[in-house]
Design a protein around this motif. Structure first.
Motif, PDB file in Angstrom:
ATOM      1  N   HIS A  38       1.401  -6.157  -2.893  1.00 52.49           N
ATOM      2  CA  HIS A  38       1.863  -7.463  -3.364  1.00 52.49           C
ATOM      3  C   HIS A  38       2.877  -8.067  -2.398  1.00 52.49           C
ATOM      4  N   TYR A  44       0.202 -13.279  -9.870  1.00 52.59           N
ATOM      5  CA  TYR A  44       0.030 -11.874 -10.240  1.00 52.59           C
ATOM      6  C   TYR A  44      -0.976 -11.138  -9.358  1.00 52.59           C
ATOM      7  N   LYS A  45      -1.714 -11.846  -8.517  1.00 54.18           N
ATOM      8  CA  LYS A  45      -2.786 -11.198  -7.768  1.00 54.18           C
ATOM      9  C   LYS A  45      -2.246 -10.450  -6.551  1.00 54.18           C
ATOM     10  N   ASP A 160     -10.526 -11.627 -13.763  1.00 53.32           N
ATOM     11  CA  ASP A 160      -9.786 -10.434 -14.165  1.00 53.32           C
ATOM     12  C   ASP A 160     -10.503  -9.688 -15.291  1.00 53.32           C
TER      13      ASP A 160
END
Length: 224
Positions: A38, A44-45, A160
Motif C-alpha cells: 500500500h 483502500y486498494k 471486490d
C-alpha cells in the motif's frame, strides 16, 4: 499479521509485468498467506498484491539489499527490494467475526436462502453462512445435478465482491468432498467491470430484484 514500512521497490512478473519504483510504502503479510503493498493514498486498494496461497522467501541480493521473493500458486512472483526498513512488527489479530451486513443485504440473503431457485433453476440450499477458514460463504447450495455452488451476495456487485468469492472458491475446491464448486455472484446491481472479471473466472452473475423477492415472502401466508 506482519506490518512492514520500508523504502521498497516492487516488480511483478506473471500474466503481465508491473514495476513500482523505490518509495516508502506499507507491506502487509497476512495470516491467510496474502501479501499486499500500500501507499499513503489511493483509497483502500493496494498498489500490488499476491493472493493466497503464496510463499515468501527473505534474503539479500548481491548488493546486500534485503530482498523478498513472493511466489503465487501460478508461479507469479513479486520481487520486493527493501532499501530501508522503518518499521517491522507482527500482531495476532485473533479470529475475526466477519462483516456485519446492513439490513437490506442481510434480508436479501434470507430471501435468497428461502428461494435459491430464483438464482438458477434447480438450485437448492445446503446452508447459510457456510464456514471457511477465511470467513463464511453467504449461501452454499447444490444445483440440479448435485454439484456444489457457492453464492456471494452483495447489494452492489463490484470487483471486490468477485475477488472475495474467488478466494472462497479457491479454498472450497481443495475439499475433495465438495469439489468441483462453482460460484454465483448475486447482487441488485453488478458493475460492468465486476461482470467481466466474474465471467473471466467462470463465475455466474445474477442480478436480483429485491422487491420481487420481498413479494414472494408474503408475511400474510405464514402461520407464525
Amino acid at each position: 499479521m506482519r506490518l512492514v514500512i520500508a523504502n521498497c521497490q516492487v516488480d511483478y512478473a506473471g500474466r503481465l509485468t508491473a514495476h513500482l519504483p523505490m518509495a516508502t510504502r506499507l507491506i502487509l503479510v497476512k495470516n491467510d498467506g496474502s501479501v499486499l503493498i500500500h501507499s499513503d493514498g489511493g483509497s483502500y486498494k493496494p498498489l500490488n498484491w499476491m493472493s493466497p496461497p503464496c510463499r515468501v522467501v527473505e534474503g539479500t541480493n548481491d548488493d546486500g539489499v534485503v530482498e523478498w521473493t513472493v511466489t503465487g500458486k501460478d508461479d507469479d512472483t513479486l520481487r520486493i527490494l527493501l532499501e530501508v526498513v522503518h518499521h517491522d512488527t507482527v500482531h495476532d489479530l485473533g479470529v475475526d467475526p466477519g462483516l456485519q451486513k446492513d439490513g437490506v443485504e442481510k434480508h436479501l440473503q434470507e430471501l435468497l436462502a428461502e428461494h435459491p431457485a430464483t438464482l438458477a433453476e434447480g438450485l437448492t440450499l445446503v446452508r447459510r453462512e457456510y464456514p471457511t477458514a477465511i470467513g463464511p460463504v453467504d449461501l452454499m447450495c447444490r444445483d440440479a445435478r448435485g454439484a456444489s455452488v457457492a453464492v456471494e451476495i452483495k447489494r452492489r456487485g463490484e470487483i471486490d465482491g468477485v475477488e472475495q468469492l474467488t478466494r472462497y472458491l479457491e479454498l472450497l475446491n481443495r475439499d475433495p468432498k465438495l469439489r468441483p464448486v462453482r460460484g454465483i455472484f448475486a447482487a441488485q446491481e453488478i458493475k460492468p467491470q465486476a461482470r467481466v472479471l466474474a465471467t473471466d473466472r467462470g463465475i455466474t452473475c445474477a442480478v436480483v430484484d429485491y422487491d420481487a423477492l420481498r413479494g414472494m415472502d408474503d408475511p400474510s401466508a405464514r402461520l407464525f
